[in-house]
Design a protein around this motif. Structure first.
Motif, PDB file in Angstrom:
ATOM      1  N   UNK A  33       0.848  -1.185   0.000  1.00 19.94           N
ATOM      2  CA  UNK A  33       0.000   0.000   0.000  1.00 19.94           C
ATOM      3  C   UNK A  33       0.891   1.244   0.000  1.00 19.94           C
ATOM      4  N   UNK A  35       0.626   5.583   0.690  1.00 22.66           N
ATOM      5  CA  UNK A  35      -0.193   6.581   1.364  1.00 22.66           C
ATOM      6  C   UNK A  35       0.403   7.966   1.178  1.00 22.66           C
ATOM      7  N   UNK A  50      -4.988   6.285   0.361  1.00 25.58           N
ATOM      8  CA  UNK A  50      -4.342   4.979   0.355  1.00 25.58           C
ATOM      9  C   UNK A  50      -4.531   4.376  -1.028  1.00 25.58           C
ATOM     10  N   UNK A  95       3.475   0.635   3.015  1.00 24.59           N
ATOM     11  CA  UNK A  95       3.107  -0.360   4.022  1.00 24.59           C
ATOM     12  C   UNK A  95       2.908  -1.710   3.363  1.00 24.59           C
ATOM     13  N   UNK A  96       3.150  -2.765   4.139  1.00 22.51           N
ATOM     14  CA  UNK A  96       2.844  -4.113   3.662  1.00 22.51           C
ATOM     15  C   UNK A  96       1.333  -4.312   3.662  1.00 22.51           C
ATOM     16  N   UNK A 103       4.400   1.583   8.803  1.00 20.29           N
ATOM     17  CA  UNK A 103       4.612   2.481   7.684  1.00 20.29           C
ATOM     18  C   UNK A 103       6.099   2.806   7.578  1.00 20.29           C
TER      19      UNK A 103
ATOM     20  N   UNK B  35       5.087   5.924  16.897  1.00 19.16           N
ATOM     21  CA  UNK B  35       6.126   6.385  15.989  1.00 19.16           C
ATOM     22  C   UNK B  35       6.933   7.478  16.663  1.00 19.16           C
ATOM     23  N   UNK B  45       8.774   3.904  12.860  1.00 21.37           N
ATOM     24  CA  UNK B  45       7.934   2.943  13.575  1.00 21.37           C
ATOM     25  C   UNK B  45       8.653   2.400  14.801  1.00 21.37           C
ATOM     26  N   UNK B 102      -5.026  -0.946   7.760  1.00 21.84           N
ATOM     27  CA  UNK B 102      -3.765  -0.228   7.817  1.00 21.84           C
ATOM     28  C   UNK B 102      -3.913   1.245   7.515  1.00 21.84           C
TER      29      UNK B 102
END
Lengths: 115, 115
Positions: A33, A35, A50, A95-96, A103, B35, B45, B102
């Motif tokens: 993803x 963002x 997103x 992001x996964x 993130x 974060x 993170x 997410x």
């Protein structure tokens, strides 16, 4: 390794100008993803968009538009007819799609819109 | 719908001291992430909590620890403070629904200064 690069540290424009914020990412994942967040002086990060890696369709939301190109690993953000209220730091993040949704942020681009 | 709230907003500590930062997640969210954002940098993170357990950690030493409570609020504890710990600490919450898993909602942060 995952990485997000925002090469533009700071951009200044005059109100009503269009401005594009660049974002280049690196990842070995096939699905991910992307963002964009806005950070005004108050500090909180405000979610803007997103995008799933499978969806390369560009998106427009009012004066905001996003151009996602997997071929160049870029996810650029354009503000049309900028306004003083757009002044903020803008972050691109990666992001996964499963597991811990941490993130990876870029270093941000500070946008100053002058009246 | 209340957003993410963090306390305190600002605090000053000296090297070697310990600090606890608090976060109340957005209503309906059950996952909390922390974060660290150094001046002029993107957020990094620290860790994520889901159902009161840590389920992901970034590259931070063990002196950074956390808790999540049954009401999904969270604490970040930092022991043996170092000068480099000076930063804005951001809390973010998210839900575990497929559409929102997410998408992070951030608080305004706690600005920590270590002297």
């Amino acid at each position: 390794a995952q990485k997000v690069t925002q090469a533009q540290t700071e951009i200044s424009v005059v109100e009503k100008e269009d401005v594009t914020l660049d974002c280049v990412y690196e990842t070995r994942d096939t699905t991910y993803y992307l963002f964009w967040y806005k950070q005004p002086p108050s500090g909180e990060l405000v979610f803007l968009i997103r995008r799933n890696s499978f969806d390369e369709q560009n998106e427009i939301s009012g004066r905001y538009s996003w151009n996602f190109q997997k071929s160049t690993s870029s996810f650029n953000f354009t503000i049309t007819a900028s306004q003083v209220v757009d002044s903020a730091v803008y972050f691109c993040a990666l992001s996964a799609t499963s597991g811990t949704y941490k993130y990876i942020f870029g270093t941000g681009t500070r946008l100053k819109v002058l009246a | 719908e209340t957003g993410v709230t963090q306390s305190p907003t600002h605090l000053i500590k000296t090297r070697g001291q310990q600090v606890t930062l608090r976060c109340s997640s957005q209503s309906g969210h059950n996952t909390v992430s922390w974060y660290q954002q150094a001046l002029g940098q993107g957020p990094q993170f620290i860790f994520q909590y889901y159902r009161e357990e840590e389920n992901g950690r970034g590259n931070f030493p063990p002196r950074f620890s956390g808790l999540q409570f049954p009401n999904y609020s969270s604490e970040l504890n930092v022991n043996a403070l170092e000068l480099d710990d000076s930063a804005l600490y951001l809390c973010a919450s998210s839900s575990d629904t497929p559409s929102g898993a997410n998408v992070l909602t951030f608080g305004a942060g706690s600005r920590l200064t270590v002297l």
